[in-house]
Design a protein around this motif. Structure first.
Motif, mmCIF file in Angstrom:
data_model
loop_
_atom_site.group_PDB
_atom_site.id
_atom_site.type_symbol
_atom_site.label_atom_id
_atom_site.label_comp_id
_atom_site.label_asym_id
_atom_site.label_seq_id
_atom_site.Cartn_x
_atom_site.Cartn_y
_atom_site.Cartn_z
ATOM 1 N N HIS A 62 -2.866 -76.874 30.708
ATOM 2 C CA HIS A 62 -2.664 -76.813 32.158
ATOM 3 C C HIS A 62 -1.342 -77.493 32.474
ATOM 4 C CE1 HIS A 62 -2.938 -77.323 36.377
ATOM 5 N NE2 HIS A 62 -3.241 -78.595 36.330
ATOM 6 N N ALA B 44 5.877 -71.517 38.450
ATOM 7 C CA ALA B 44 4.474 -71.210 38.751
ATOM 8 C C ALA B 44 4.088 -71.774 40.114
ATOM 9 C CB ALA B 44 3.568 -71.800 37.668
ATOM 10 N N SER C 295 3.311 -69.146 43.166
ATOM 11 C CA SER C 295 1.925 -69.122 43.647
ATOM 12 C C SER C 295 1.869 -69.354 45.154
ATOM 13 C CB SER C 295 1.088 -70.176 42.920
ATOM 14 O OG SER C 295 1.506 -71.484 43.284
ATOM 15 N N LEU D 250 -2.757 -61.854 37.063
ATOM 16 C CA LEU D 250 -3.273 -63.226 37.016
ATOM 17 C C LEU D 250 -3.903 -63.593 38.351
ATOM 18 C CD1 LEU D 250 -0.349 -65.201 35.320
ATOM 19 C CD2 LEU D 250 -2.350 -64.166 34.231
ATOM 20 N N GLY E 100 -4.810 -66.232 31.812
ATOM 21 C CA GLY E 100 -4.587 -67.461 32.573
ATOM 22 C C GLY E 100 -4.825 -67.238 34.046
ATOM 23 N N TYR E 101 -4.698 -68.318 34.827
ATOM 24 C CA TYR E 101 -4.764 -68.196 36.290
ATOM 25 C C TYR E 101 -3.877 -69.257 36.920
ATOM 26 C CZ TYR E 101 -8.243 -72.027 36.196
ATOM 27 O OH TYR E 101 -8.882 -73.224 35.993
ATOM 28 N N LEU E 102 -3.527 -68.992 38.187
ATOM 29 C CA LEU E 102 -2.661 -69.916 38.930
ATOM 30 C C LEU E 102 -3.454 -70.611 40.019
ATOM 31 C CD1 LEU E 102 0.365 -67.506 39.332
ATOM 32 C CD2 LEU E 102 0.479 -69.735 38.210
ATOM 33 N N LEU F 230 -0.458 -73.774 36.475
ATOM 34 C CA LEU F 230 -1.021 -72.714 35.638
ATOM 35 C C LEU F 230 -2.074 -73.256 34.685
ATOM 36 C CD1 LEU F 230 -0.759 -69.838 34.119
ATOM 37 C CD2 LEU F 230 0.919 -71.012 32.668
ATOM 38 N N THR G 115 -3.717 -71.823 31.178
ATOM 39 C CA THR G 115 -3.729 -70.741 30.205
ATOM 40 C C THR G 115 -4.387 -71.250 28.931
ATOM 41 O OG1 THR G 115 -2.409 -69.030 29.095
ATOM 42 C CG2 THR G 115 -1.396 -71.201 29.314
ATOM 43 N N LEU H 227 4.534 -67.129 29.871
ATOM 44 C CA LEU H 227 4.225 -67.011 31.302
ATOM 45 C C LEU H 227 5.270 -67.742 32.131
ATOM 46 C CD1 LEU H 227 0.327 -67.317 31.165
ATOM 47 C CD2 LEU H 227 1.658 -65.289 31.818
ATOM 48 N N ASP H 228 5.721 -68.908 31.681
ATOM 49 C CA ASP H 228 6.751 -69.622 32.438
ATOM 50 C C ASP H 228 8.025 -68.777 32.517
ATOM 51 O OD1 ASP H 228 7.901 -71.997 33.748
ATOM 52 O OD2 ASP H 228 9.172 -72.027 31.963
#
Ligand SMILES: [Zn+2]
Length: 216
Positions: A106, A112, A116, A147, A175-177, A183, A185, A200-201
Motif C-alpha cells: 500500500h 495515484a 484518484s 481499477l 489493485g484499487y485506489l 494505491l 496492489t 501502476l505508478d
C-alpha cells in the motif's frame, strides 16, 4: 548461522520498503507493506515507521483471520514498542479473499493521489499502454484494466466492507485506489507486488500527463 525463513522474508520486505521510499511512494511514514510467511502468518509493517529506515524486527505477525501474533523477530535493544497499523484489516482481507496472494503493498504516490481525486466516477480505466503487460494476466496493450476507486474513510471496518463489494464485482483486478489517499496492489509474491506498484505508478503518471496536456 543461516538466517531463518522469517528473517529472509522480513529483510526482503525491508528492501522493498527502502526502494519504494526512495522512489517517493512512501512519504512521511505513510503506507504499509506485508508478506505472507505461511498459510497462518502474515508479516506486516507496524504503524508510524519511516519506510526508508525499516528493520526486519519492525514487522508484526497476524493470522489472515486477524489474530495478532506480535513481533516476529526479537526486539532490538533500542527498539520501541510496535503498534499495529490502522490499515491492518485492509491487508488481511486480501489474504483471506485469495490464497494466491503472497504480498500486499500500500503506497501513497503523488500520481495515484491526484488521479484518484480528479477521475470522474468510481473506476480508473487503463488501456493502450504497453506497460499494462507488467500486470498479472495481461498479455496485450489493448487490454482494459479497470481499477476501482473508493472514497477514503477512517472507519476501517466500513472501508473493508466497501472494498470487499468492489473486488467481488471486479474479479482479477490487480489493485484499487482510495481517493486522495493511495494505491493498494498485491501479487503472488513480493517481486510481483513490487512490479505492480512500479507499473501502476508509471501508468498513473502517463494518464495524469495526458490529462494535463488536454489530450485525454
Ligand atoms: Zn494509507
Amino acid at each position: 548461522m543461516d538466517p531463518s525463513p522469517t528473517e529472509v522474508l522480513a529483510q526482503a520486505l525491508v528492501d522493498v520498503g527502502s526502494r519504494l521510499h526512495r522512489a517517493g511512494l512512501l512519504p512521511a511514514t505513510s503506507g504499509n507493506l506485508s508478506v505472507r510467511r505461511d498459510p497462518d502468518c502474515v508479516l506486516l509493517t507496524a504503524s508510524g515507521l519511516d519506510k526508508g529506515r525499516l528493520r526486519p524486527s519492525d514487522l508484526l505477525g497476524f493470522t489472515p483471520e486477524g489474530e495478532a501474533l506480535g513481533r516476529m523477530l526479537p526486539r532490538p535493544r533500542d527498539g520501541a514498542a510496535l503498534r499495529p497499523s490502522a490499515e491492518t484489516a485492509l491487508h488481511l482481507q486480501l489474504y483471506r479473499r485469495d490464497p494466491s496472494v503472497g504480498a500486499v503493498l500500500h503506497v501513497h504516490g503523488e500520481a495515484a493521489t491526484v488521479l484518484s481525486m480528479v477521475a470522474e466516477g468510481d473506476t480508473l480505466v487503463l488501456t493502450g499502454f504497453e506497460l499494462l503487460k507488467a500486470l498479472r494476466g495481461v498479455t496485450h496493450h489493448d487490454a482494459q484494466v479497470a481499477l476501482p476507486i473508493l472514497d477514503n474513510d477512517q472507519d476501517m471496518e466500513a472501508l473493508a466492507a466497501q472494498v470487499e463489494a468492489r473486488l467481488d464485482a471486479a474479479p482479477g483486478v490487480p489493485g484499487y485506489l482510495l481517493r486522495g489517499h493511495g494505491l493498494y496492489t498485491w501479487g503472488a509474491d513480493l517481486a510481483e507486488a513490487e512490479r505492480h506498484v512500479e507499473a501502476l505508478d508509471f501508468l498513473f503518471r502517463c494518464k495524469l500527463r495526458l490529462r494535463q496536456e488536454g489530450w485525454r
